[in-house]
Design a protein around this motif. Structure first.
Motif, mmCIF file in Angstrom:
data_model
loop_
_atom_site.group_PDB
_atom_site.id
_atom_site.type_symbol
_atom_site.label_atom_id
_atom_site.label_comp_id
_atom_site.label_asym_id
_atom_site.label_seq_id
_atom_site.Cartn_x
_atom_site.Cartn_y
_atom_site.Cartn_z
ATOM 1 N N GLY A 21 0.791 -1.222 0.000
ATOM 2 C CA GLY A 21 0.000 0.000 0.000
ATOM 3 C C GLY A 21 0.821 1.268 0.000
ATOM 4 N N LEU A 22 2.090 1.166 -0.396
ATOM 5 C CA LEU A 22 2.984 2.318 -0.451
ATOM 6 C C LEU A 22 3.053 2.873 -1.866
ATOM 7 C CD1 LEU A 22 5.935 0.807 1.637
ATOM 8 C CD2 LEU A 22 4.183 2.403 2.465
ATOM 9 N N ALA A 23 3.342 4.159 -1.960
ATOM 10 C CA ALA A 23 3.540 4.771 -3.275
ATOM 11 C C ALA A 23 4.933 4.479 -3.807
ATOM 12 C CB ALA A 23 3.325 6.282 -3.177
ATOM 13 N N GLY A 24 5.831 4.064 -2.942
ATOM 14 C CA GLY A 24 7.187 3.740 -3.374
ATOM 15 C C GLY A 24 8.141 3.726 -2.201
ATOM 16 N N LEU A 25 9.430 3.655 -2.526
ATOM 17 C CA LEU A 25 10.488 3.630 -1.520
ATOM 18 C C LEU A 25 11.483 4.741 -1.802
ATOM 19 C CD1 LEU A 25 11.321 -0.200 -1.485
ATOM 20 C CD2 LEU A 25 9.591 1.011 -0.130
ATOM 21 N N ILE A 26 11.992 5.347 -0.743
ATOM 22 C CA ILE A 26 13.081 6.310 -0.839
ATOM 23 C C ILE A 26 14.236 5.737 -0.020
ATOM 24 C CG2 ILE A 26 13.848 8.669 -0.448
ATOM 25 C CD1 ILE A 26 10.886 9.498 -0.429
ATOM 26 N N VAL A 27 15.323 5.420 -0.697
ATOM 27 C CA VAL A 27 16.438 4.723 -0.063
ATOM 28 C C VAL A 27 17.663 5.628 -0.079
ATOM 29 C CG1 VAL A 27 17.872 2.652 -0.098
ATOM 30 C CG2 VAL A 27 15.485 2.536 -0.856
ATOM 31 N N THR A 28 18.227 5.867 1.096
ATOM 32 C CA THR A 28 19.417 6.702 1.217
ATOM 33 C C THR A 28 20.622 5.812 1.535
ATOM 34 O OG1 THR A 28 18.877 7.137 3.529
ATOM 35 C CG2 THR A 28 18.106 8.737 1.896
ATOM 36 N N PRO A 29 21.855 6.354 1.528
ATOM 37 C CA PRO A 29 23.043 5.514 1.687
ATOM 38 C C PRO A 29 23.005 4.633 2.932
ATOM 39 C CG PRO A 29 23.692 7.662 0.905
ATOM 40 C CD PRO A 29 22.225 7.747 1.204
ATOM 41 N N GLY A 30 23.448 3.411 2.741
ATOM 42 C CA GLY A 30 23.438 2.421 3.806
ATOM 43 C C GLY A 30 23.259 1.047 3.204
ATOM 44 N N PRO A 31 23.026 0.035 4.029
ATOM 45 C CA PRO A 31 22.936 -1.334 3.521
ATOM 46 C C PRO A 31 21.807 -1.564 2.528
ATOM 47 C CG PRO A 31 22.311 -1.205 5.845
ATOM 48 C CD PRO A 31 22.940 0.094 5.493
ATOM 49 N N ASP A 32 20.660 -0.873 2.701
ATOM 50 C CA ASP A 32 19.555 -1.061 1.753
ATOM 51 C C ASP A 32 19.958 -0.614 0.353
ATOM 52 O OD1 ASP A 32 17.633 -2.071 3.595
ATOM 53 O OD2 ASP A 32 17.272 -0.035 4.322
ATOM 54 N N MET A 33 20.599 0.542 0.247
ATOM 55 C CA MET A 33 21.000 1.049 -1.060
ATOM 56 C C MET A 33 22.018 0.120 -1.722
ATOM 57 S SD MET A 33 22.591 4.769 -2.170
ATOM 58 C CE MET A 33 20.982 5.586 -2.110
ATOM 59 N N GLU A 34 22.991 -0.312 -0.950
ATOM 60 C CA GLU A 34 24.018 -1.181 -1.525
ATOM 61 C C GLU A 34 23.416 -2.503 -1.978
ATOM 62 O OE1 GLU A 34 28.562 -2.667 -0.485
ATOM 63 O OE2 GLU A 34 27.407 -1.526 0.987
ATOM 64 N N TRP A 35 22.502 -3.051 -1.196
ATOM 65 C CA TRP A 35 21.872 -4.322 -1.546
ATOM 66 C C TRP A 35 20.976 -4.174 -2.780
ATOM 67 C CZ3 TRP A 35 16.745 -6.134 -1.609
ATOM 68 C CH2 TRP A 35 16.598 -7.525 -1.679
ATOM 69 N N LEU A 36 20.263 -3.064 -2.882
ATOM 70 C CA LEU A 36 19.314 -2.887 -3.977
ATOM 71 C C LEU A 36 19.986 -2.567 -5.304
ATOM 72 C CD1 LEU A 36 16.555 -0.936 -2.055
ATOM 73 C CD2 LEU A 36 16.178 -3.054 -3.344
ATOM 74 N N CYS A 37 20.976 -1.677 -5.289
ATOM 75 C CA CYS A 37 21.509 -1.202 -6.571
ATOM 76 C C CYS A 37 23.028 -1.315 -6.698
ATOM 77 C CB CYS A 37 21.072 0.235 -6.835
ATOM 78 S SG CYS A 37 21.853 1.470 -5.778
ATOM 79 N N GLY A 38 23.699 -1.779 -5.651
ATOM 80 C CA GLY A 38 25.144 -1.963 -5.749
ATOM 81 C C GLY A 38 25.954 -0.703 -5.563
ATOM 82 N N TYR A 39 25.311 0.393 -5.192
ATOM 83 C CA TYR A 39 26.050 1.656 -5.042
ATOM 84 C C TYR A 39 26.304 1.940 -3.570
ATOM 85 C CZ TYR A 39 27.240 6.627 -5.150
ATOM 86 O OH TYR A 39 27.875 7.838 -4.980
#
Length: 367
Positions: A21-39
């Motif tokens: 039920g979310l409109a999306g995700l906003i991911v900032t630097p940390g483990p989530d960002m690295e896991w999702l996009c490799g950056y």
């Protein structure tokens, strides 16, 4: 990992957001960002870097202009639309152009308060929830590649434990043993050491004791809890050793913890609620008369961080799913006397549990 792997992760995350039920995700630097996009940005700064994931839309990454070249070299770069912002501009207004002003978004737990407030000012009608609350399963279920990375990290921690058993304990300070543990983890391939708990004698009754200047004595029980990251995935194991022969009570308490740890491991199978793993371990310890001295949850998830969902704790109703990886670490802590904890990383399979730590769980006697 390939571009396709990251693309699939981001697509799956966007769809999971929609399902929640979310409109999306906003991911900032940390483990989530690295896991999702490799950056992984070169440093954590006050400048905003944000990955925006929305269902059926191409992932977008906004980064400071001076860091954009690094972002474009990341493994998942080609799966994203990237843009940069220069000092003096308002990055929150830039991100706001991509968002629904009335939408609710999941934000990574590591998001700085100043950034979240910036989004709220840019979109006063929007709402936000922490990823571990709104999408607790996002990183919880590992694929085969991730499980084997965790197994390799576990094997490195096991090798560290086997080696440390040959080192002297008696007459040395806790921090000296902790330094040895950190060095051995690094020698066995860890790029990051997150913790080296060495709790001797009464200090072992503090589950998160930081190794200090106490001199380890003959007759001490010593809790060793250590881990970190190897090839991007975590290790975390605990064994309790004894300096010289243990007495009858010390052996009894250690045997109770070992029985609880084994019972909890045997309870692992798909469909079992996470809280049941805690209940099984706690039942053994309570039946032995030490229930009040088991003062923490039985386990936590592990992956690109050493602590993450799911949690093996009362009230956690999420069912175990094949690919979940987590610790099982019951303990008994007798204030002013000693503590005992035994911990393995376990993954849930189609048929039960698989240990990712294989060192002996019997009490080791050291010198």
């Amino acid at each position: 990992m390939t571009r396709d792997d990251y693309e699939r992760r981001m697509e799956r995350a966007g769809q999971a957001a929609a399902n929640a039920g979310l409109a999306g995700l906003i991911v900032t630097p940390g483990p989530d960002m690295e896991w999702l996009c490799g950056y992984r940005p070169p440093a954590a700064t006050e400048r905003l870097t944000a990955l925006v994931l929305q269902p059926r839309q191409r992932p977008r990454l906004l980064a400071p202009a001076l860091e954009l070249p690094d972002a474009k070299r990341s493994e998942g770069a080609k799966a994203m639309q990237m843009s940069g912002w220069r000092d003096g501009a308002n990055p929150y207004a830039e991100v706001a152009k991509w968002l629904d002003g009335e939408g609710r978004y999941g934000v990574s737990d590591a998001t700085w308060a100043m950034h979240l407030l910036g989004f709220q000012r840019a979109l006063p009608g929007s709402a936000y929830g922490a990823l571990t609350e709104v999408l607790p399963m996002l990183r919880a279920v590992k694929d085969a590649h991730e499980v084997e990375r965790l197994a390799a990290a576990g094997a490195a921690a096991d090798a560290t434990y086997e080696k440390i058993l040959g080192f002297p304990f008696g007459g040395r300070r806790e921090r000296e043993v902790a330094v040895d543990l950190a060095r051995l983890l690094t020698e066995h391939g860890h790029s990051q050491v997150d913790f080296t708990v060495v709790g001797s004698g009464p200090n072992g009754a503090n589950p998160h004791h930081e190794a200090g200047d106490r001199v380890i004595e003959d007759g001490d029980m010593v809790v060793l809890d250590f881990g970190g990251l190897k090839d991007g995935y975590g290790s975390d194991t605990t064994r309790t050793v004894h300096v010289g022969p243990p007495n009858a009570e010390e052996r009894k308490v250690h045997d109770i913890v070992r029985e609880a740890q084994q019972a909890a491991f045997e309870a692992v199978r798909p469909g079992v609620a996470c809280q049941e793993i805690d209940r099984v371990a706690r039942k053994v310890i309570k039946a032995a008369g030490y229930g009040e001295y088991f003062i923490h949850r039985t386990g936590h998830g592990i992956g690109v961080t050493t602590h993450e969902p799911p949690y093996m704790v009362e009230g956690e109703h999420l069912p175990l799913v094949p690919g979940m990886c987590f610790s099982i670490e019951p303990g008994i802590y007798l204030p002013g006397r000693f503590g005992v904890r035994i911990e393995d990383i376990v993954t849930c399979t189609q048929t039960g549990g698989r240990r990712l730590n294989e060192t002996a769980r019997e009490m080791a006697v050291v010198g």
